[in-house]
Write a protein that holds these residues in place. Sequence first.
Motif, PDB file in Angstrom:
ATOM      1  N   CYS A 296      44.304  55.889  14.648  1.00  0.00           N
ATOM      2  CA  CYS A 296      44.882  56.998  15.427  1.00  0.00           C
ATOM      3  C   CYS A 296      44.491  58.351  14.820  1.00  0.00           C
ATOM      4  O   CYS A 296      44.419  59.357  15.533  1.00  0.00           O
ATOM      5  CB  CYS A 296      46.405  56.906  15.467  1.00  0.00           C
ATOM      6  SG  CYS A 296      47.027  55.623  16.553  1.00  0.00           S
TER       7      CYS A 296
ATOM      8  N   TYR B 175      46.694  50.924  11.775  1.00  0.00           N
ATOM      9  CA  TYR B 175      47.022  51.567  13.055  1.00  0.00           C
ATOM     10  C   TYR B 175      46.980  53.099  12.893  1.00  0.00           C
ATOM     11  O   TYR B 175      46.357  53.804  13.690  1.00  0.00           O
ATOM     12  CB  TYR B 175      48.408  51.085  13.523  1.00  0.00           C
ATOM     13  CG  TYR B 175      48.966  51.848  14.697  1.00  0.00           C
ATOM     14  CD1 TYR B 175      48.476  51.648  15.986  1.00  0.00           C
ATOM     15  CD2 TYR B 175      49.993  52.774  14.518  1.00  0.00           C
ATOM     16  CE1 TYR B 175      48.987  52.361  17.064  1.00  0.00           C
ATOM     17  CE2 TYR B 175      50.505  53.486  15.587  1.00  0.00           C
ATOM     18  CZ  TYR B 175      50.003  53.284  16.861  1.00  0.00           C
ATOM     19  OH  TYR B 175      50.504  53.994  17.915  1.00  0.00           O
TER      20      TYR B 175
ATOM     21  N   TYR C 282      50.424  55.402  30.174  1.00  0.00           N
ATOM     22  CA  TYR C 282      51.848  54.999  30.030  1.00  0.00           C
ATOM     23  C   TYR C 282      52.606  55.088  31.345  1.00  0.00           C
ATOM     24  O   TYR C 282      52.071  54.701  32.384  1.00  0.00           O
ATOM     25  CB  TYR C 282      52.512  55.806  28.907  1.00  0.00           C
ATOM     26  CG  TYR C 282      51.656  55.864  27.675  1.00  0.00           C
ATOM     27  CD1 TYR C 282      51.422  54.697  26.940  1.00  0.00           C
ATOM     28  CD2 TYR C 282      51.029  57.034  27.269  1.00  0.00           C
ATOM     29  CE1 TYR C 282      50.610  54.717  25.818  1.00  0.00           C
ATOM     30  CE2 TYR C 282      50.220  57.061  26.150  1.00  0.00           C
ATOM     31  CZ  TYR C 282      50.013  55.896  25.432  1.00  0.00           C
ATOM     32  OH  TYR C 282      49.212  55.918  24.337  1.00  0.00           O
TER      33      TYR C 282
ATOM     34  N   ASN D 282      57.422  53.427  14.696  1.00  0.00           N
ATOM     35  CA  ASN D 282      56.333  52.445  14.668  1.00  0.00           C
ATOM     36  C   ASN D 282      56.647  51.320  13.686  1.00  0.00           C
ATOM     37  O   ASN D 282      56.335  50.151  13.946  1.00  0.00           O
ATOM     38  CB  ASN D 282      55.013  53.127  14.301  1.00  0.00           C
ATOM     39  CG  ASN D 282      54.446  53.921  15.468  1.00  0.00           C
ATOM     40  OD1 ASN D 282      54.551  53.506  16.614  1.00  0.00           O
ATOM     41  ND2 ASN D 282      53.862  55.077  15.174  1.00  0.00           N
TER      42      ASN D 282
ATOM     43  N   ASN E 223      52.583  51.696  22.032  1.00  0.00           N
ATOM     44  CA  ASN E 223      52.445  51.535  20.577  1.00  0.00           C
ATOM     45  C   ASN E 223      52.631  50.083  20.139  1.00  0.00           C
ATOM     46  O   ASN E 223      51.896  49.579  19.290  1.00  0.00           O
ATOM     47  CB  ASN E 223      53.433  52.430  19.841  1.00  0.00           C
ATOM     48  CG  ASN E 223      53.020  53.889  19.887  1.00  0.00           C
ATOM     49  OD1 ASN E 223      52.098  54.253  20.598  1.00  0.00           O
ATOM     50  ND2 ASN E 223      53.712  54.730  19.142  1.00  0.00           N
TER      51      ASN E 223
ATOM     52  N   GLU F 129      51.514  60.471   9.498  1.00  0.00           N
ATOM     53  CA  GLU F 129      52.009  59.432  10.433  1.00  0.00           C
ATOM     54  C   GLU F 129      52.846  58.405   9.661  1.00  0.00           C
ATOM     55  O   GLU F 129      53.915  57.994  10.117  1.00  0.00           O
ATOM     56  CB  GLU F 129      50.844  58.690  11.093  1.00  0.00           C
ATOM     57  CG  GLU F 129      49.986  59.503  12.014  1.00  0.00           C
ATOM     58  CD  GLU F 129      50.497  59.551  13.438  1.00  0.00           C
ATOM     59  OE1 GLU F 129      51.570  58.985  13.735  1.00  0.00           O
ATOM     60  OE2 GLU F 129      49.817  60.196  14.255  1.00  0.00           O
TER      61      GLU F 129
ATOM     62  N   GLN G 252      44.197  60.185  18.226  1.00  0.00           N
ATOM     63  CA  GLN G 252      45.459  59.462  18.405  1.00  0.00           C
ATOM     64  C   GLN G 252      45.287  58.221  19.293  1.00  0.00           C
ATOM     65  O   GLN G 252      44.437  57.397  19.036  1.00  0.00           O
ATOM     66  CB  GLN G 252      46.530  60.418  18.918  1.00  0.00           C
ATOM     67  CG  GLN G 252      46.891  61.474  17.878  1.00  0.00           C
ATOM     68  CD  GLN G 252      47.573  60.862  16.663  1.00  0.00           C
ATOM     69  OE1 GLN G 252      48.350  59.931  16.760  1.00  0.00           O
ATOM     70  NE2 GLN G 252      47.269  61.375  15.484  1.00  0.00           N
ATOM     71  N   SER G 253      46.070  58.137  20.368  1.00  0.00           N
ATOM     72  CA  SER G 253      46.084  56.892  21.152  1.00  0.00           C
ATOM     73  C   SER G 253      44.802  56.623  21.934  1.00  0.00           C
ATOM     74  O   SER G 253      44.645  55.522  22.469  1.00  0.00           O
ATOM     75  CB  SER G 253      47.267  56.879  22.117  1.00  0.00           C
ATOM     76  OG  SER G 253      48.460  56.712  21.415  1.00  0.00           O
TER      77      SER G 253
ATOM     78  N   GLY H  86      53.628  62.609  27.362  1.00  0.00           N
ATOM     79  CA  GLY H  86      52.683  62.560  26.245  1.00  0.00           C
ATOM     80  C   GLY H  86      51.233  62.709  26.667  1.00  0.00           C
ATOM     81  O   GLY H  86      50.325  62.394  25.898  1.00  0.00           O
TER      82      GLY H  86
ATOM     83  N   SER I 181      44.882  58.441  27.203  1.00  0.00           N
ATOM     84  CA  SER I 181      45.323  59.712  26.631  1.00  0.00           C
ATOM     85  C   SER I 181      45.773  59.522  25.182  1.00  0.00           C
ATOM     86  O   SER I 181      46.009  58.401  24.734  1.00  0.00           O
ATOM     87  CB  SER I 181      46.495  60.239  27.447  1.00  0.00           C
ATOM     88  OG  SER I 181      47.560  59.304  27.392  1.00  0.00           O
ATOM     89  N   GLY I 182      45.922  60.640  24.483  1.00  0.00           N
ATOM     90  CA  GLY I 182      46.474  60.621  23.133  1.00  0.00           C
ATOM     91  C   GLY I 182      47.315  61.862  22.918  1.00  0.00           C
ATOM     92  O   GLY I 182      47.072  62.889  23.583  1.00  0.00           O
ATOM     93  N   VAL I 183      48.267  61.802  21.982  1.00  0.00           N
ATOM     94  CA  VAL I 183      49.152  62.956  21.776  1.00  0.00           C
ATOM     95  C   VAL I 183      48.454  64.128  21.081  1.00  0.00           C
ATOM     96  O   VAL I 183      49.047  65.199  20.956  1.00  0.00           O
ATOM     97  CB  VAL I 183      50.452  62.592  21.013  1.00  0.00           C
ATOM     98  CG1 VAL I 183      51.365  61.732  21.863  1.00  0.00           C
ATOM     99  CG2 VAL I 183      50.150  61.945  19.675  1.00  0.00           C
TER     100      VAL I 183
ATOM    101  N   TYR J 208      55.612  55.585  25.649  1.00  0.00           N
ATOM    102  CA  TYR J 208      54.649  54.849  24.829  1.00  0.00           C
ATOM    103  C   TYR J 208      55.246  54.266  23.560  1.00  0.00           C
ATOM    104  O   TYR J 208      54.744  53.285  23.028  1.00  0.00           O
ATOM    105  CB  TYR J 208      53.444  55.730  24.500  1.00  0.00           C
ATOM    106  CG  TYR J 208      53.745  56.939  23.640  1.00  0.00           C
ATOM    107  CD1 TYR J 208      53.985  58.180  24.202  1.00  0.00           C
ATOM    108  CD2 TYR J 208      53.765  56.827  22.250  1.00  0.00           C
ATOM    109  CE1 TYR J 208      54.258  59.285  23.420  1.00  0.00           C
ATOM    110  CE2 TYR J 208      54.037  57.926  21.455  1.00  0.00           C
ATOM    111  CZ  TYR J 208      54.289  59.151  22.046  1.00  0.00           C
ATOM    112  OH  TYR J 208      54.553  60.236  21.256  1.00  0.00           O
TER     113      TYR J 208
ATOM    114  N   TYR K   1      55.794  65.902  16.344  1.00  0.00           N
ATOM    115  CA  TYR K   1      56.512  64.874  15.593  1.00  0.00           C
ATOM    116  C   TYR K   1      55.964  64.703  14.177  1.00  0.00           C
ATOM    117  O   TYR K   1      56.615  64.119  13.326  1.00  0.00           O
ATOM    118  CB  TYR K   1      56.521  63.538  16.366  1.00  0.00           C
ATOM    119  CG  TYR K   1      55.183  62.833  16.414  1.00  0.00           C
ATOM    120  CD1 TYR K   1      54.862  61.832  15.499  1.00  0.00           C
ATOM    121  CD2 TYR K   1      54.219  63.185  17.358  1.00  0.00           C
ATOM    122  CE1 TYR K   1      53.635  61.203  15.529  1.00  0.00           C
ATOM    123  CE2 TYR K   1      52.993  62.554  17.390  1.00  0.00           C
ATOM    124  CZ  TYR K   1      52.711  61.562  16.471  1.00  0.00           C
ATOM    125  OH  TYR K   1      51.484  60.945  16.482  1.00  0.00           O
TER     126      TYR K   1
ATOM    127  N   LYS L 273      43.094  53.561  20.887  1.00  0.00           N
ATOM    128  CA  LYS L 273      43.567  52.219  21.277  1.00  0.00           C
ATOM    129  C   LYS L 273      42.600  51.526  22.242  1.00  0.00           C
ATOM    130  O   LYS L 273      42.572  50.303  22.321  1.00  0.00           O
ATOM    131  CB  LYS L 273      44.954  52.323  21.909  1.00  0.00           C
ATOM    132  CG  LYS L 273      46.034  52.829  20.941  1.00  0.00           C
ATOM    133  CD  LYS L 273      47.332  53.090  21.684  1.00  0.00           C
ATOM    134  CE  LYS L 273      48.422  53.631  20.776  1.00  0.00           C
ATOM    135  NZ  LYS L 273      49.634  54.000  21.541  1.00  0.00           N
TER     136      LYS L 273
END
Length: 303
Positions: A192, A188, A239, A164, A113, A157, A62-63, A282, A255-257, A94, A26, A66
């Motif tokens: 990430c 944010y 998620y 987002n 998110n 991003e 990434q995530s 993801g 996890s993260g992308v 997510y 993405y 969080k």
Amino acid sequence: MDYQGLLHEVMAEALRGHGRGRVADYIPALAVADPTAFGMAIATVDGEVYGAGDWEQPFSIQSVSKLFSLALALAEGGEQLWQGVGREPSGNPYNSLVQLESESGIPRNPFINAGAIVVTDRLLELTGNAGTAVRDFLRAESRNETLDIDESVAASEALHGHRNAALAHFIASYGNLRNPVDSVLLHYYAHCALAASCRDMALAGLFLARHGIRADGSRLLTRSEAKRVNAVLLTCGTYDAAGQFAFRVGLPGKSGVGGGILAVLPGRGAVCVWSPPLDATGNSVLGVAALDALTTATGWSVF
Ligand code: DON
């Protein structure tokens, strides 16, 4: 315990699944990740760390960030955080917008998110800089002063972050952000876009295995707060695949992308695995497979 031998065994088992999943595309900065990269590290509660494969190579967390923004916001601001964000699994992707309207701008949990945007807003209010607050925490826990935000990922991003931005504006329309939307989004994206290795992340996750105690012996979270963060990780950290993750792995995890997953072995240690190809929810395909193999081989689980 022969951690090194165990890691090599688990890695060989996980790599049998090579070829499945798709690297996140993405944003161009993530699409260039090497699909064959694989790393894994275990850090024990006494601070020893073992690794296999590309375990010292930085990747985009990434995530996974969080989990740290949540812990820091709780440490700085306490329980009132939960007035602005829930702790129920969403059962949705997510980046979904659908529940926000019927639930009046209060995101289901801190890891989707929408919820992470609210947490970043509170951390920004409490510290003045949510991106560097997370970065500095990771640096201290991993003893790696070179760990940093990848500004090209953060900029990418921001350029492609329409969803987002939509989430943040929608939350703001319900009065659930305290800082300007653009500023919250930049912070944010900054946390990430942190680049860290499996080694760094396993060490940084140890405070949860130590029930809230940091690497220097100081307390970040109370034992009860650490239990709660672990509980939300288990139920929401992956998620709408959290049920499947609990079933296969049986540990709290995030996890993260970028393909990273950080899981907590309470009382024992933390483990980080990285492999960029993702499944439809993801989550890293080989990352989940490796954690599945690890807990199956050892019986390490919260159950
Ligand atoms: O908000 C985003 O799209 C990314 N910066 C983070 C998403 C992410 O890692 C979701 N996790 N699987």
